[in-house]
Scaffold this motif. Structure first.
Motif, PDB file in Angstrom:
ATOM      1  N   SER A  57      27.052  -9.201  13.571  1.00  0.00           N
ATOM      2  CA  SER A  57      26.591  -8.537  12.360  1.00  0.00           C
ATOM      3  C   SER A  57      26.243  -9.585  11.298  1.00  0.00           C
ATOM      4  N   PHE A  58      25.536  -9.125  10.278  1.00  0.00           N
ATOM      5  CA  PHE A  58      25.135 -10.009   9.186  1.00  0.00           C
ATOM      6  C   PHE A  58      26.338 -10.459   8.355  1.00  0.00           C
ATOM      7  N   ASP A  59      27.466  -9.788   8.475  1.00  0.00           N
ATOM      8  CA  ASP A  59      28.668 -10.137   7.715  1.00  0.00           C
ATOM      9  C   ASP A  59      29.198 -11.534   8.075  1.00  0.00           C
ATOM     10  N   GLU A  60      28.829 -12.042   9.223  1.00  0.00           N
ATOM     11  CA  GLU A  60      29.314 -13.356   9.670  1.00  0.00           C
ATOM     12  C   GLU A  60      28.494 -14.514   9.109  1.00  0.00           C
ATOM     13  N   GLN A  62      27.935 -15.798   6.143  1.00  0.00           N
ATOM     14  CA  GLN A  62      28.514 -16.716   5.158  1.00  0.00           C
ATOM     15  C   GLN A  62      29.429 -17.735   5.833  1.00  0.00           C
ATOM     16  N   VAL A  85      19.020  -7.659  13.013  1.00  0.00           N
ATOM     17  CA  VAL A  85      20.158  -8.420  12.475  1.00  0.00           C
ATOM     18  C   VAL A  85      19.978  -9.903  12.787  1.00  0.00           C
TER      19      VAL A  85
END
Length: 142
Positions: A57-60, A62, A85
């Motif tokens: 996911s894009f949450d990773e 950072q 994504v």
């Protein structure tokens, strides 16, 4: 003085005495040495780390950018990532790499490498020749 030296002197030929002068250099000590040295260590205590990741996911993104900021190399495999994504992650990490003056390269269909500025990506000349359709100059198949 030997018999031969006396004979040479009686004949009027004197030999020059060659004196060797020995100059002693100061002993080497690591503690007291302050000037430049000619000793260069070829081993480095720094180790290069490579982070291999399959983001889901894009949450990773950072955490991945933080690895680049910490001068670690990233290899990202997007085989199991949805295309929209993976495109967003590639865009973000590419921007991070550019801002850190790093390098990036696509290794496969869904595999990318991103490196900090202290790591150069060398390209294999044989694969470049095959990619651009240059024939084998010696004939035959490879």
């Amino acid at each position: 003085m030997g018999v031969m030296d006396g004979l040479w002197r009686w004949l009027g030929v004197e030999r020059e005495e060659v004196r060797e002068e020995i100059i002693e250099l100061p002993a080497y000590s690591e503690e007291g040495q302050r000037g430049p040295t000619n000793v260069v260590s070829i081993h480095s205590n720094k180790t290069f780390k490579v982070v291999v990741c399959e983001p889901e996911s894009f949450d990773e993104v950072q955490v991945l950018a933080d690895h680049l900021k910490s001068r670690k190399q990233l290899i990202l495999n997007f085989d199991n990532t949805p295309p929209e994504v993976s495109q967003r992650i590639i865009d973000f990490i590419s921007g991070t790499t550019y801002s850190l003056e790093g390098h990036s390269q696509q290794l496969g269909k869904n595999i990318f490498i991103f490196t900090p500025s202290n790591v150069e990506i060398a390209k294999d000349h044989r694969s470049l020749m095959r990619k651009h359709g240059f024939a084998n100059p010696f004939g035959g198949e490879r």
